[in-house]
Motif scaffolding. Structure first.
Motif, mmCIF file in Angstrom:
data_model
loop_
_atom_site.group_PDB
_atom_site.id
_atom_site.type_symbol
_atom_site.label_atom_id
_atom_site.label_comp_id
_atom_site.label_asym_id
_atom_site.label_seq_id
_atom_site.Cartn_x
_atom_site.Cartn_y
_atom_site.Cartn_z
ATOM 1 N N LEU A 264 -7.930 15.496 14.562
ATOM 2 C CA LEU A 264 -6.932 14.436 14.380
ATOM 3 C C LEU A 264 -6.153 14.205 15.668
ATOM 4 O O LEU A 264 -5.570 15.123 16.250
ATOM 5 C CB LEU A 264 -5.970 14.811 13.253
ATOM 6 N N ARG A 265 -6.147 12.955 16.087
ATOM 7 C CA ARG A 265 -5.411 12.544 17.283
ATOM 8 C C ARG A 265 -4.502 11.369 16.942
ATOM 9 O O ARG A 265 -4.854 10.517 16.128
ATOM 10 C CB ARG A 265 -6.369 12.147 18.410
ATOM 11 N N LYS A 266 -3.336 11.353 17.581
ATOM 12 C CA LYS A 266 -2.424 10.229 17.440
ATOM 13 C C LYS A 266 -1.784 9.963 18.791
ATOM 14 O O LYS A 266 -1.205 10.855 19.407
ATOM 15 C CB LYS A 266 -1.337 10.528 16.401
ATOM 16 N N LEU B 27 2.217 14.763 12.425
ATOM 17 C CA LEU B 27 1.099 15.312 11.659
ATOM 18 C C LEU B 27 1.339 15.141 10.165
ATOM 19 O O LEU B 27 0.442 14.715 9.426
ATOM 20 C CB LEU B 27 0.919 16.793 11.998
ATOM 21 N N LEU B 28 2.539 15.449 9.709
ATOM 22 C CA LEU B 28 2.853 15.324 8.291
ATOM 23 C C LEU B 28 2.697 13.876 7.831
ATOM 24 O O LEU B 28 2.108 13.610 6.775
ATOM 25 C CB LEU B 28 4.285 15.804 8.044
ATOM 26 N N ARG B 29 3.181 12.944 8.622
ATOM 27 C CA ARG B 29 3.116 11.527 8.247
ATOM 28 C C ARG B 29 1.691 10.986 8.308
ATOM 29 O O ARG B 29 1.368 10.016 7.615
ATOM 30 C CB ARG B 29 4.049 10.707 9.130
ATOM 31 N N CYS B 30 0.840 11.612 9.112
ATOM 32 C CA CYS B 30 -0.567 11.209 9.128
ATOM 33 C C CYS B 30 -1.297 11.638 7.860
ATOM 34 O O CYS B 30 -2.268 10.979 7.452
ATOM 35 C CB CYS B 30 -1.277 11.805 10.349
ATOM 36 N N LEU C 175 1.333 7.436 6.434
ATOM 37 C CA LEU C 175 2.525 6.712 6.871
ATOM 38 C C LEU C 175 2.409 6.404 8.363
ATOM 39 O O LEU C 175 3.005 5.442 8.856
ATOM 40 C CB LEU C 175 3.789 7.532 6.586
ATOM 41 N N GLU C 176 1.682 7.244 9.065
ATOM 42 C CA GLU C 176 1.255 6.970 10.436
ATOM 43 C C GLU C 176 -0.272 6.906 10.436
ATOM 44 O O GLU C 176 -0.926 7.751 9.821
ATOM 45 C CB GLU C 176 1.711 8.074 11.398
ATOM 46 N N THR C 177 -0.830 5.908 11.085
ATOM 47 C CA THR C 177 -2.283 5.788 11.160
ATOM 48 C C THR C 177 -2.796 6.566 12.359
ATOM 49 O O THR C 177 -2.424 6.261 13.499
ATOM 50 C CB THR C 177 -2.714 4.315 11.287
ATOM 51 N N PRO C 178 -3.614 7.585 12.150
ATOM 52 C CA PRO C 178 -4.146 8.355 13.279
ATOM 53 C C PRO C 178 -4.974 7.477 14.210
ATOM 54 O O PRO C 178 -5.537 6.453 13.803
ATOM 55 C CB PRO C 178 -5.017 9.424 12.606
ATOM 56 N N SER C 179 -5.049 7.898 15.463
ATOM 57 C CA SER C 179 -5.888 7.185 16.430
ATOM 58 C C SER C 179 -7.355 7.534 16.241
ATOM 59 O O SER C 179 -8.241 6.696 16.476
ATOM 60 C CB SER C 179 -5.442 7.523 17.858
#
Length: 271
Positions: free
Chosen positions: A17-19, A53-56, A60-64
């Motif tokens: 997982l990357r953001k 990380l939690l929001r991914c 709620l956050e879209t990972p890259s």
């Protein structure tokens, strides 16, 4: 006969997982598994990527890029810039409805009383009958010690009381997973204990929990695993004893050097 312990079954599986925000990489390839019934504490310095990380986990956050499976189902996957598991908005919302989240701020509806706040999710999202919803909401308010405040408005509550109502509200959606984003960080010190006590009770009942926290005493006593994030990477992942008592490297050791003081503050809660 299958004798496998259900706690060994992954509920959340995160891989690669990357953001990124522009050229700034917040998460740099996170691999993490959370088993059913497990309490995982995420710790680390501010800016290490814990909240992102939690929001991914519930988008709620879209990972890259990377992959997230929840309850054995593909929830998100982008590989080589291409969507591998595109879900409809309805499918995303359905999964989110099974993932409770408690934020630093309480986010209660100020115009509703406590009971109405707790009932709102099942009423509007699940279209559940008010009779069933109300009975469960009242039980949950009793569970978090807020039954006597059902008719109060949020502005009549202390910070600790508001956070306990927020927890009851999340639980009323009957989640399979609870996410906590530093739920005590906005509270005065004397109010922290009542919220941690509620979380301790949930953990003892077997709720799967992923908790961003600076309360290292809570992590030591309650978590099954402690994951230390540093600059968007996992620098340690192990039992509380392995990470907090016998830190595996100097970076973790420097962070937890205040542990003993925090643990002393937790002793009255653990009784």
């Amino acid at each position: 006969m299958n004798t496998a312990d259900p706690r060994d079954t992954p509920l959340v599986e995160i891989a690669g997982l990357r953001k990124s925000y522009g050229s700034y990489d917040v998460l740099k390839g996170i691999d993490l598994t959370v088993r059913r019934g497990e309490v995982v504490a995420l710790i680390g310095s501010s800016g290490s990527g814990k909240t992102t990380l939690l929001r991914c986990v519930n988008l709620l956050e879209t990972p890259s890029s990377g992959r997230i499976n929840v309850d054995g189902k593909p929830f998100f996957e982008i590989r080589d810039g291409q969507d591998q598991a595109r879900l409809s908005r309805g499918a995303v919302n359905a999964m989110r409805s099974r993932i409770g989240m408690v934020f630093q701020q309480f986010n209660l509806f100020p115009h509703m009383d406590v009971l109405a706040n707790v009932m709102e999710g099942p009423r509007t999202v699940l279209r559940e009958a008010d009779s069933t919803n109300r009975a469960r909401a009242l039980d949950l308010l009793s569970k978090v010690g807020m039954a006597d405040f059902a008719d109060r408005r949020p502005d009549q509550l202390s910070g600790g009381q508001k956070q306990r109502v927020s927890i009851a509200r999340a639980l009323n959606m009957q989640p399979m997973l609870m996410l906590f984003d530093e739920p005590t960080s906005a509270l005065d010190p004397e109010l922290v204990g009542e919220v941690l006590k509620t979380m301790i009770d949930l953990a003892r009942e077997g709720m799967t929990m992923l908790v961003v926290t600076h309360e290292l005493g809570f992590a030591l006593e309650v978590a099954d695993r402690v994951v230390f994030l540093d600059a968007g990477t996992i620098a340690a992942d192990g039992t509380p004893q392995e990470v907090l008592i016998r830190p595996p490297n100097e970076r973790v050791r420097a962070f937890v050097n205040r542990f003993h003081e925090t643990a002393e503050l937790m002793k009255p809660l653990m009784g």
